[in-house]
Design an enzyme around this catalytic site. Structure first.
Site, short mmCIF file in Angstrom:
data_model
loop_
_atom_site.label_atom_id
_atom_site.label_comp_id
_atom_site.label_asym_id
_atom_site.label_seq_id
_atom_site.Cartn_x
_atom_site.Cartn_y
_atom_site.Cartn_z
N LYS A 196 0.83 -1.22 0.00
CA LYS A 196 0.00 0.00 0.00
C LYS A 196 0.87 1.26 0.00
O LYS A 196 0.65 2.17 -0.80
CB LYS A 196 -0.90 -0.02 1.24
CG LYS A 196 -1.51 1.31 1.60
CD LYS A 196 -2.36 1.23 2.84
CE LYS A 196 -1.71 1.70 4.11
NZ LYS A 196 -1.48 3.15 4.21
N ASN A 197 1.84 1.31 0.89
CA ASN A 197 2.62 2.55 1.02
C ASN A 197 3.58 2.77 -0.15
O ASN A 197 4.17 3.85 -0.26
CB ASN A 197 3.39 2.56 2.35
CG ASN A 197 2.47 2.77 3.52
OD1 ASN A 197 1.28 3.04 3.35
ND2 ASN A 197 3.01 2.62 4.73
N CYS A 248 -4.22 13.72 13.86
CA CYS A 248 -4.83 12.39 13.83
C CYS A 248 -4.66 11.76 15.20
O CYS A 248 -4.08 12.35 16.11
CB CYS A 248 -4.23 11.53 12.73
SG CYS A 248 -2.68 10.76 13.15
N ASP A 265 5.01 0.83 11.93
CA ASP A 265 3.82 0.15 11.41
C ASP A 265 3.71 -1.30 11.89
O ASP A 265 2.73 -1.98 11.59
CB ASP A 265 3.80 0.19 9.87
CG ASP A 265 3.42 1.57 9.34
OD1 ASP A 265 2.99 2.42 10.14
OD2 ASP A 265 3.57 1.80 8.13
N ARG A 309 1.01 15.25 13.72
CA ARG A 309 1.43 14.85 12.36
C ARG A 309 1.46 16.01 11.36
O ARG A 309 0.64 16.07 10.41
CB ARG A 309 0.56 13.72 11.82
CG ARG A 309 0.83 12.43 12.53
CD ARG A 309 0.19 11.27 11.85
NE ARG A 309 0.91 10.80 10.68
CZ ARG A 309 0.48 9.82 9.91
NH1 ARG A 309 -0.64 9.23 10.16
NH2 ARG A 309 1.20 9.44 8.87
N ARG A 358 -8.40 -0.68 4.79
CA ARG A 358 -7.55 0.35 4.18
C ARG A 358 -6.21 -0.23 3.77
O ARG A 358 -5.60 0.25 2.82
CB ARG A 358 -7.28 1.48 5.19
CG ARG A 358 -8.48 2.36 5.45
CD ARG A 358 -8.09 3.62 6.19
NE ARG A 358 -6.80 4.07 5.73
CZ ARG A 358 -5.76 4.37 6.52
NH1 ARG A 358 -5.89 4.33 7.81
NH2 ARG A 358 -4.62 4.74 6.01
C1 UD1 Z 1 4.47 6.98 6.32
C2 UD1 Z 1 3.58 5.77 6.19
C3 UD1 Z 1 3.11 5.32 7.57
C4 UD1 Z 1 4.32 5.10 8.48
C5 UD1 Z 1 5.22 6.30 8.49
C6 UD1 Z 1 6.52 6.06 9.25
C7 UD1 Z 1 2.54 6.06 4.04
C8 UD1 Z 1 1.30 6.35 3.26
N1 UD1 Z 1 2.43 6.11 5.36
O1 UD1 Z 1 3.71 8.03 6.88
O2 UD1 Z 1 2.37 4.11 7.42
O3 UD1 Z 1 3.86 4.84 9.79
O4 UD1 Z 1 5.59 6.66 7.14
O5 UD1 Z 1 7.21 4.97 8.73
O6 UD1 Z 1 3.56 5.73 3.48
N2 UD1 Z 1 6.90 14.76 10.38
C9 UD1 Z 1 7.03 16.11 10.64
N3 UD1 Z 1 6.81 16.98 9.60
C10 UD1 Z 1 6.49 16.56 8.35
C11 UD1 Z 1 6.37 15.19 8.10
C12 UD1 Z 1 6.58 14.30 9.14
O7 UD1 Z 1 7.32 16.52 11.75
O8 UD1 Z 1 6.31 17.40 7.47
C13 UD1 Z 1 7.12 13.78 11.48
C14 UD1 Z 1 5.88 12.96 11.81
O9 UD1 Z 1 5.02 13.65 12.69
C15 UD1 Z 1 6.49 11.72 12.41
C16 UD1 Z 1 7.79 11.55 11.61
O10 UD1 Z 1 8.05 12.81 11.02
O11 UD1 Z 1 6.80 11.92 13.76
C17 UD1 Z 1 7.72 10.50 10.53
O12 UD1 Z 1 6.60 10.75 9.69
P1 UD1 Z 1 6.64 10.38 8.13
O13 UD1 Z 1 7.83 9.54 7.86
O14 UD1 Z 1 6.45 11.63 7.36
O15 UD1 Z 1 5.33 9.48 8.00
P2 UD1 Z 1 4.26 9.53 6.83
O16 UD1 Z 1 4.92 9.77 5.52
O17 UD1 Z 1 3.12 10.41 7.24
#
Ligand code: UD1
Length: 432
Positions: free
Chosen positions: A22-23, A116, A304, A121, A396
């Site tokens: 999915k990701n 969320c 995850d 996030r 999902r």
């Molecule tokens: C993706 C995955 C999710 C997984 C996560 C971490 C998808 C669709 N989802 O989510 O299943 O749990 O990676 O492996 O691929 N952060 C910030 N600012 C930002 C972006 C992120 O502070 O602009 C922080 C987040 O709050 C979190 C950390 O960075 O603490 C990691 O998040 P991120 O790697 O961005 O996760 P996602 O891409 O949302």
């Protein structure tokens, strides 16, 4: 609304074929917006999130058809560069259209996802990265509005190796003028696979799989065909299902290297692990031992898999500490696992789990995708019947999970559960 019913106590045995990730497929679908024409993506899992992303691409003007596990996307007539709140609030990964739209069309209007159940996030790193590439970004009535004539390559050092921010910046940089370097980039296999897909479209990306991605921008990208990589989280979940039931489970069509951290922990817990080029087998003859886990970015233990690991630790011999360093609030499953008899104490982002010899079945409510998986895993070993409600979360991210578990010998089925009048029409929040 469906629920999943599990009767605990069956030892799982056999082989299960793992679906596409999915990701990995979600950003690849968004990346199709970077070129005009027809794409064919194979090994696409039949999941609610894939349907949501298809819906979003159709709103933008693409034609999207899914036939079994093949997805056909035609981006010839894209003309509406917006991701509406109604969709983004149900799937945060919708943010992935931001980079491609602004790079390809010079304009994007994408709803801010909001917080969320795992905490705030933010998407600040996505925004800062695109701004560094030259996009003008404003916030208007809950929407990110991005404009750019032509993005320009630069060096972007991410404060955190965010998966989403790396993906968004990578896609945008592919069409920027000049060279972009992303330092402290995410190394997750799903990002590597996105980069491979982009290179297949004509992008020039080096350093794939490392934390330093070098992208030489090109004028134009072309449509390409691609096969989605296997879902390492689905694979990890089924391997834990083997260990928790003291069973013997083989996951097929996987990349064992993507599972290293989970396999190491399973071995520490006392399970036997065997592997071949594209399969992994976990065999477990006794109750597992307690093993601590701290989540980390890839190749560390994935956040995850945290909830599923906790389900395993609930019946382990001894006490374990599970720390989530990626999402400090990602513990909505704890209260539900306690309802099954688990002994868990929370201390900030650490869970102290005292293994108990037995769990007891009960009605529980799944609160997000991986939390639902952990409740089903716990249900597999709980005495009697466990009803896991609100399984729209599991749909999902897991393709026919109950059928796959049934194929391994679990006593499990899906039932329809009437929605209470008051919640009809309320869309569930998205957490992954
Ligand atoms: C993706 C995955 C999710 C997984 C996560 C971490 C998808 C669709 N989802 O989510 O299943 O749990 O990676 O492996 O691929 N952060 C910030 N600012 C930002 C972006 C992120 O502070 O602009 C922080 C987040 O709050 C979190 C950390 O960075 O603490 C990691 O998040 P991120 O790697 O961005 O996760 P996602 O891409 O949302």
């Amino acid at each position: 609304m469906d629920k999943i019913v599990v009767i605990g106590g069956r030892r799982l045995e056999g082989q299960v074929t793992i679906s596409g990730a999915k990701n990995a497929v979600l950003p690849i679908m968004a990346a199709c917006l970077l070129a005009h024409g027809r794409f064919r993506i194979k090994r696409v899992p039949e999941l609610r999130d894939v349907r949501t992303m298809s819906h979003l691409l159709r709103i933008i003007g693409a034609r999207v058809d899914q036939e079994g596990h093949e997805l056909r996307i035609d981006t010839t007539n894209c003309s509406f560069f917006e991701a509406p709140y109604e969709l983004v609030k149900t799937m945060r990964a919708s943010i992935y259209v931001l980079g491609p739209l602004v790079a390809r069309y010079g304009y994007a209007r994408v709803s801010l996802p909001g917080g969320c159940a795992w905490g705030p996030r933010p998407v600040d790193l996505h925004i800062k990265g695109l701004q560094k590439l030259g996009a003008e970004i404003g916030l208007e009535r809950g929407y990110i509005v991005a404009r750019a004539k032509k993005l320009k390559g630069t060096t972007i050092t991410l404060d955190i190796p965010s998966v989403g921010a790396t993906g968004n910046i990578l896609m945008a940089a592919a069409l920027a003028e000049g060279t972009t370097v992303i330092e402290n980039a995410a190394r997750e296999p799903e990002i590597a696979s996105l980069a491979e897909f982009l290179n297949g479209m004509g992008a020039q990306i080096e350093g794939i799989g490392t934390d330093r991605l070098v992208i030489r921008g090109v004028q134009e990208l072309q449509p390409a065909d691609f096969e989605t990589i296997p879902d390492r989280i689905e694979a990890g979940t089924f391997l834990v299902a083997g260990a928790i039931t003291q069973g013997d489970v083989t996951v097929r069509q996987v990349v064992p290297d993507h599972l290293r951290s989970v396999l190491a922990k399973l071995t520490d817990a006392g399970a036997e692990v065997f592997e071949g080029p594209d399969w992994v087998r976990v065999k477990c003859d006794r109750r597992v031992k307690a093993v601590d886990v701290t989540t980390a970015v890839y190749p560390g233990f994935p956040t995850d898999m945290q909830a599923q690991w906790m389900a395993l630790m609930c019946i382990a011999e001894g006490t374990s500490v599970i720390v989530d360093t990626i999402f400090a609030d990602r513990f909505t499953h704890v209260a539900e696992l306690r309802r099954l008899g688990a002994d868990i104490r929370m201390d900030g982002n650490s869970a102290h789990v005292v293994g108990v010899p037995k769990l007891q079945g009960a009605p529980v409510m799944s609160t997000d995708l991986r939390a639902s998986a952990s409740l089903i895993l716990a249900g597999l070993v709980a005495e009697g019947r466990t009803d896991v409600s609100r399984v729209y979360h599991i749909d999902r991210g897991y393709e026919r999970i109950e059928e796959k578990l049934k194929g391994l010998g679990a006593e499990i089925w899906r039932e329809q559960e009437p929605w209470p009048e008051a919640v009809v029409g309320v869309m569930p929040p998205d957490e992954s």
